[in-house]
Design a protein around this motif. Structure first.
Motif, PDB file in Angstrom:
ATOM      1  N   THR A  58       0.826  -1.208   0.000  1.00 31.42           N
ATOM      2  CA  THR A  58       0.000   0.000   0.000  1.00 31.42           C
ATOM      3  C   THR A  58       0.860   1.257   0.000  1.00 31.42           C
ATOM      4  OG1 THR A  58      -0.172  -0.136   2.412  1.00 31.42           O
ATOM      5  CG2 THR A  58      -1.953  -1.106   1.148  1.00 31.42           C
ATOM      6  N   LEU A  59       0.327   2.303  -0.597  1.00 33.77           N
ATOM      7  CA  LEU A  59       1.021   3.582  -0.660  1.00 33.77           C
ATOM      8  C   LEU A  59       0.861   4.346   0.646  1.00 33.77           C
ATOM      9  CD1 LEU A  59      -0.132   4.743  -4.205  1.00 33.77           C
ATOM     10  CD2 LEU A  59       2.105   3.861  -3.567  1.00 33.77           C
ATOM     11  N   ALA A  60       1.761   5.277   0.893  1.00 31.65           N
ATOM     12  CA  ALA A  60       1.697   6.109   2.097  1.00 31.65           C
ATOM     13  C   ALA A  60       0.432   6.960   2.104  1.00 31.65           C
ATOM     14  CB  ALA A  60       2.926   7.005   2.178  1.00 31.65           C
ATOM     15  N   GLU A  61      -0.150   7.258   0.938  1.00 33.64           N
ATOM     16  CA  GLU A  61      -1.339   8.092   0.828  1.00 33.64           C
ATOM     17  C   GLU A  61      -2.637   7.337   1.102  1.00 33.64           C
ATOM     18  OE1 GLU A  61       0.956   7.766  -1.626  1.00 33.64           O
ATOM     19  OE2 GLU A  61       1.960   9.685  -1.531  1.00 33.64           O
ATOM     20  N   LEU A  62      -2.568   6.065   1.458  1.00 36.61           N
ATOM     21  CA  LEU A  62      -3.755   5.258   1.710  1.00 36.61           C
ATOM     22  C   LEU A  62      -4.634   5.909   2.773  1.00 36.61           C
ATOM     23  CD1 LEU A  62      -5.293   2.501   1.403  1.00 36.61           C
ATOM     24  CD2 LEU A  62      -3.936   1.724   3.351  1.00 36.61           C
ATOM     25  N   SER A  63      -5.939   5.970   2.497  1.00 34.33           N
ATOM     26  CA  SER A  63      -6.884   6.459   3.498  1.00 34.33           C
ATOM     27  C   SER A  63      -8.148   5.612   3.436  1.00 34.33           C
ATOM     28  CB  SER A  63      -7.216   7.929   3.285  1.00 34.33           C
ATOM     29  OG  SER A  63      -7.922   8.106   2.082  1.00 34.33           O
ATOM     30  N   ASP A  73      -5.799   7.161   8.010  1.00 34.51           N
ATOM     31  CA  ASP A  73      -4.807   7.094   6.961  1.00 34.51           C
ATOM     32  C   ASP A  73      -3.750   6.072   7.380  1.00 34.51           C
ATOM     33  OD1 ASP A  73      -3.406   8.466   8.905  1.00 34.51           O
ATOM     34  OD2 ASP A  73      -3.211  10.294   7.744  1.00 34.51           O
ATOM     35  N   LYS A  74      -2.865   5.779   6.471  1.00 33.51           N
ATOM     36  CA  LYS A  74      -1.893   4.725   6.728  1.00 33.51           C
ATOM     37  C   LYS A  74      -1.049   4.996   7.991  1.00 33.51           C
ATOM     38  CE  LYS A  74       1.564   1.896   4.423  1.00 33.51           C
ATOM     39  NZ  LYS A  74       2.265   1.659   3.182  1.00 33.51           N
TER      40      LYS A  74
END
Length: 77
Positions: A58-63, A73-74
């Protein structure tokens, strides 16, 4: 992170007809296979609660927006 089968259930309601996948033309079966594989890997990591695998996928921008309007958010999960 606690997960249940309910967390992975498909959406229900008037707009949830079909699989949610748009099928226009033949498509690229290579791409489709890659997406299906990634989805299965993500689902398996989620069910096993494999934090390292989930972090890597998963990306750091995951929400995520909960039904009670809470946002996560992550970094906060």
């Amino acid at each position: 992170m606690k997960l249940s089968r309910r967390d992975l259930a498909p959406p229900r309601g008037p707009r949830s007809r079909g699989s949610g996948v748009c099928r226009t033309g033949a498509g690229n079966t290579e791409d489709e296979a890659a997406v299906k594989k990634a989805v299965e890997e993500l689902k398996a990591a989620w069910l096993k609660q494999d934090k390292a695998k989930l972090e890597a996928m998963t990306l750091a921008e995951l929400s995520y927006s909960h039904s009670d309007a809470r946002l996560e958010d992550k970094p906060s999960s």
